[in-house]
Design an enzyme around this catalytic site. Structure first.
Site, mmCIF file in Angstrom:
data_model
loop_
_atom_site.group_PDB
_atom_site.id
_atom_site.type_symbol
_atom_site.label_atom_id
_atom_site.label_comp_id
_atom_site.label_asym_id
_atom_site.label_seq_id
_atom_site.Cartn_x
_atom_site.Cartn_y
_atom_site.Cartn_z
ATOM 1 N N LYS A 1 -11.589 -9.313 -31.965
ATOM 2 C CA LYS A 1 -10.228 -10.903 -31.804
ATOM 3 C C LYS A 1 -11.088 -10.987 -32.887
ATOM 4 O O LYS A 1 -11.923 -11.254 -33.788
ATOM 5 C CB LYS A 1 -11.101 -11.600 -30.673
ATOM 6 C CG LYS A 1 -10.278 -13.224 -30.699
ATOM 7 C CD LYS A 1 -11.013 -14.646 -30.213
ATOM 8 C CE LYS A 1 -11.464 -14.840 -31.475
ATOM 9 N NZ LYS A 1 -11.095 -15.382 -32.520
ATOM 10 N N GLU B 1 -24.072 -10.893 -37.285
ATOM 11 C CA GLU B 1 -24.152 -11.271 -38.511
ATOM 12 C C GLU B 1 -23.501 -12.503 -38.716
ATOM 13 O O GLU B 1 -22.660 -12.970 -38.708
ATOM 14 C CB GLU B 1 -23.047 -10.385 -39.148
ATOM 15 C CG GLU B 1 -23.487 -10.365 -41.292
ATOM 16 C CD GLU B 1 -22.558 -10.701 -41.709
ATOM 17 O OE1 GLU B 1 -23.107 -12.076 -42.387
ATOM 18 O OE2 GLU B 1 -21.094 -10.510 -42.027
ATOM 19 N N CYS C 1 -20.688 -15.627 -46.393
ATOM 20 C CA CYS C 1 -22.235 -15.452 -45.951
ATOM 21 C C CYS C 1 -23.475 -15.816 -46.966
ATOM 22 O O CYS C 1 -24.490 -16.212 -46.371
ATOM 23 C CB CYS C 1 -21.898 -15.345 -44.502
ATOM 24 S SG CYS C 1 -21.833 -13.055 -44.579
ATOM 25 N N GLU D 1 -25.991 -24.627 -44.881
ATOM 26 C CA GLU D 1 -23.845 -24.222 -45.338
ATOM 27 C C GLU D 1 -23.697 -24.518 -45.110
ATOM 28 O O GLU D 1 -22.999 -25.025 -44.194
ATOM 29 C CB GLU D 1 -24.496 -22.755 -44.546
ATOM 30 C CG GLU D 1 -23.446 -21.827 -45.232
ATOM 31 C CD GLU D 1 -23.223 -20.740 -43.902
ATOM 32 O OE1 GLU D 1 -23.286 -18.746 -44.365
ATOM 33 O OE2 GLU D 1 -23.252 -20.312 -42.501
#
Length: 787
Positions: free
Chosen positions: A190, A264, A298, A394
């Site tokens: 997906k 991850e 990331c 983040e």
């Protein structure tokens, strides 16, 4: 403006890349896409818009998958998987090679389509994303070719559900699909809702090269589609790249299902600059680290940690460089910063900057932004404390936060002061400084004097709340392989009961204590239980451990782990040989104890002791031989894949093999530099409490091995939920695998559980590289050299 004027000013003129071919590709397919299932596209259903973030214009209509679509995709993958797995490695390699060639052939089209859909500068799509995607398929074609010879005894896990993010759509697709196919799995992938177009083009490529139907299936839609894939009973493994928040939910959702999982996740990567660094090079590296892909990475170097003596000069140079960054149309080849992926993401970043601006000094260059599109200026926020929300959370945008340090030790402390552990950069002209600091950073990937270096041969992945598992290299391929054997069900192992007419009890008190921090410790509860032998006679009493005992054991293990890991492999091996020597001296005593507890014949009990000695020797041998690798990356330099200890490992030992099971769990853990908290066999704990007498006389540093006795279920829940435990293993016969995985979602610690499957502790599956892999993390250190 004349050429002469341009040479004087050195200004960039526009260099637009044509979008005509990509737009024509969309038009040829009607600007509407269904799902790609069983080798073909379905008719479009209910659709949503896929927009160009640089202009807001609709590029195509994408179908929102429903439950029936996901069922069909999984069914197609399930049907195709056995036949795909039966192909030889060479046959799978040919298919992967064909995919790589077609990606190269359509590289320009893919790059333009990626930039239109995602907003990243065309230079990045063209020069980084698409070539790396092709490289992954080439590399994994090679792994498929070599797999049968290099990894015998392994088999594909089955059907893989793969969910990828919007920041690197085509590259993340390659990272996921290439190893899965090389290992013999089939996939249901997906793509992100905002960026589905290159995945759909890849589906078109799969059809063009004649990839067998059902091997690759692509379903599109929002997060609900991902939830359906995660929950689907026909999926054997989930591979997810995305936010830590969603990763935690996936860990909880898959708990107890037996599905393999690799995550991850997010990061807040430190960028450490020492005073002896080449400051101009470090500034250029930082531009690449944080403003690459608009900071939507990331592993972005979003936390600048610069040595105090050069901080002012470095920030001045950085601000001057920021003022020269070019922001605009991503299809313009002279642009440095393109559009953010969606207005929602831009607004989220703007809100975080506004909230955190009061804590520090904000600098944004006076650069005009385009009149339309999702643009945000490069931003620097300095003067923040380590506890600031912007230093910890983040942001996932073009925002850099900074602080300073004085000493190398403080630099490491600040760099590791985060719940994440994905990547880090170290800048120093001193090789001693760089190679001293790099391995001490809590990150899965560390770049020395560089940033954002990636290759299919080098494993990529995180520690802590940045997830677990690796992508790339042999270590990435192992995420898609399992043991070839079919494990048998493990029956609950009952505790022997008191005999109706027991033998007279020994008048001396035989209550065994816990073993915590190198000392015998009474259970916090003050309670113990009777332990009966196989014939029902009283063998002694064992303490009933509780939450506080686990807490004390973890605290002791954490204190001991650093110095133990810093010891050389040779030194750890010597201690383990000494354990074996002292156990051998008491072999008859341990064999008698095992026989009395389990009812085993004396010969079998002696064999268990001998096998325990063999395990100690085996892992002592491995202590200085489980080497890393030098990866063959396209770099003037190298990438070192280092096997680093996980940290503190909590383990529920096997019930059925009270000594051999404990040794088989403990030995690989401590050989690799971990400290451990072992919960002994629940029905037969006295073999473990006898064993700590051996540890006491074998120079094992206090806290490296801790032993707690008591019921597995409550102790497992406490271990799995403990925020200072880095991994939890369970080989218990109690039904606790799901509870452990659920609790482990708290800090996303690694878990290795048996899901009620038996393991032959006396055979080959009771030892080997599987245990060594579970006891280590692969840390990839990139070291460029020369000009």
């Amino acid at each position: 403006m004349s050429v002469s004027d341009l040479m004087d000013s050195m200004e960039y003129g526009p260099a637009p890349e044509s979008a005509a071919e990509a737009l024509a590709w969309l038009v040829d397919r009607g600007d509407r896409f269904g799902q790609f299932i069983d080798g073909g596209f379905t008719s479009p259903g209910e659709t949503f818009d896929s927009k160009n973030p640089a202009t807001g214009e609709v590029l195509a209509l994408i179908t929102q998958a429903n439950a029936a679509d996901v069922d069909a995709a999984v069914e197609a993958a399930r049907k195709a998987q056995p036949k795909w797995a039966r192909l030889s490695g060479h046959q799978r390699a040919r298919h992967l090679y064909a995919l790589a060639r077609q990606i190269q052939k359509h590289a320009r089209l893919l790059a333009v389509l990626e930039t239109l859909d995602n907003g990243k500068p065309i230079r990045e799509s063209r020069d980084i994303d698409v070539p790396l995607a092709a490289r992954h398929f080439y590399y994994h074609a090679g792994l498929a070719q070599l797999l049968e010879d290099e990894r015998p005894g392994h088999a594909p896990v089955g059907v893989c559900g793969q969910i990828i993010p919007w920041n690197f759509p085509v590259l993340m697709l390659a990272w996921k699909i290439a190893p899965a196919l090389a290992a013999g799995n089939t996939v249901v992938l997906k793509p992100a809702e905002w960026t589905s177009l290159t995945a759909l083009m890849f589906a078109d490529i799969c059809a063009q090269v004649g990839l067998p139907k059902g091997v690759v299936n692509i379903v599109t839609g929002d997060g609900a589609v991902g939830e359906m894939i995660v929950a689907h009973p026909g999926v054997d493994k989930i591979a997810f790249t995305g936010s830590t928040e969603v990763g935690r939910k996936i860990r909880a959702a898959t708990a107890g299902t037996g599905k393999r999982l690799s995550l991850e996740l997010g990061g807040k990567s430190p960028y450490v600059v020492f005073e002896d660094a080449d400051l101009d090079s470090a500034v250029e590296g930082l531009v690449d680290a944080i403003w690459f892909n608009q900071g939507q990475v990331c592993c972005a170097g979003s936390r600048l940690i610069v040595q105090e003596g050069v901080a002012e000069a470095f920030l001045d140079r950085l601000k001057a460089r920021m003022a020269g960054l070019r922001i605009g149309d991503p299809l313009d080849k002279c642009i440095d910063i393109g559009a953010m992926v969606d207005p929602a993401q831009r607004d989220r970043v703007a809100a975080m900057v506004a909230e955190g601006a009061a804590e520090g000094t904000v600098y944004q260059p006076d650069t005009a932004l385009p009149d339309r599109g999702c643009y945000f200026p490069p931003t620097l926020i300095s003067g923040l404390s380590s506890a600031s929300a912007l230093m910890q959370e983040e942001i996932f945008g073009p925002v850099l936060v900074s602080t300073t340090f004085r000493t190398p030790g403080e630099a490491v402390q600040l760099a590791n002061d985060t719940r994440y552990g994905l990547a880090a950069s170290v800048w120093s002209e001193s090789i001693n400084v760089a190679l001293d600091i790099a391995p001490r950073l809590a990150a899965g990937v560390i770049w020395v004097n560089g940033s954002n270096m990636f290759d299919a041969a080098a494993g990529f992945g995180g520690l802590r709340e940045s997830g677990f598992g690796r992508e790339g290299g042999w270590e990435g391929l192992m995420e898609y392989l399992g043991p070839e054997r079919a494990a048998k069900a493990l029956k609950p192992y009952a505790r022997p009961d008191r005999a109706p007419e027991p033998e007279p009890a020994d008048p001396l008190d035989r209550t065994a204590k816990m073993y915590i921090g190198g000392k015998q410790a009474r259970p916090d509860s003050g309670y113990s239980r009777a332990v009966h032998g196989a014939r029902g006679g009283l063998a002694g009493h064992a303490g009933l451990g509780n939450r506080k005992d686990i807490r004390n054991a973890v605290e002791a293990a954490r204190k001991a782990q650093g110095p133990w890991a810093a010891a050389s492999g040779h030194n750890r091996a010597q201690v383990m040989y000494y354990i074996a020597e002292n156990l051998s001296a008491r072999a008859e005593e341990f064999a008698a104890r095992i026989s009395a507890l389990t009812g085993a014949q004396k010969t079998s009990a002696k064999a268990e002791v001998e096998q325990s000695l063999d395990r100690l020797f085996t892992y002592a041998a491995w202590a200085d031989k489980y080497d890393g690798q030098i990866k063959g990356v396209p770099l003037r330099g190298t990438a070192l894949a280092m096997n680093a200890p996980v940290g503190v490992i909590g383990a529920l030992c096997p019930d059925e093999a009270p000594l051999l099971g404990l040794v088989s769990v403990m030995a690989p853990a401590i050989a690799m530099g971990n400290a451990c908290v072992l919960v002994a066999s629940e029905p037969h704990p006295l073999a473990a409490t006898d064993f700590y007498q051996v540890l006491d006389t074998s120079d094992v540093p206090g806290g490296v091995v801790n032993i707690v006795t008591g019921p597995h279920a409550p102790l497992a829940a406490t271990l799995a939920a403990h925020m200072d435990v880095d991994a939890v293993w369970s080989f218990s016969s109690s039904d606790i695998s799901g509870e452990i995985e659920q609790a482990a979602a708290g800090n996303l610690k690694r878990s290795w559980v048996n899901h009620g499957k038996a393991r032959d502790w006396a055979g080959p599956e009771g030892a080997g590289r599987e245990f060594l892999r579970a006891a280590t993390e692969v840390k990839t250190v990139w070291i460029p050299w020369g000009a």
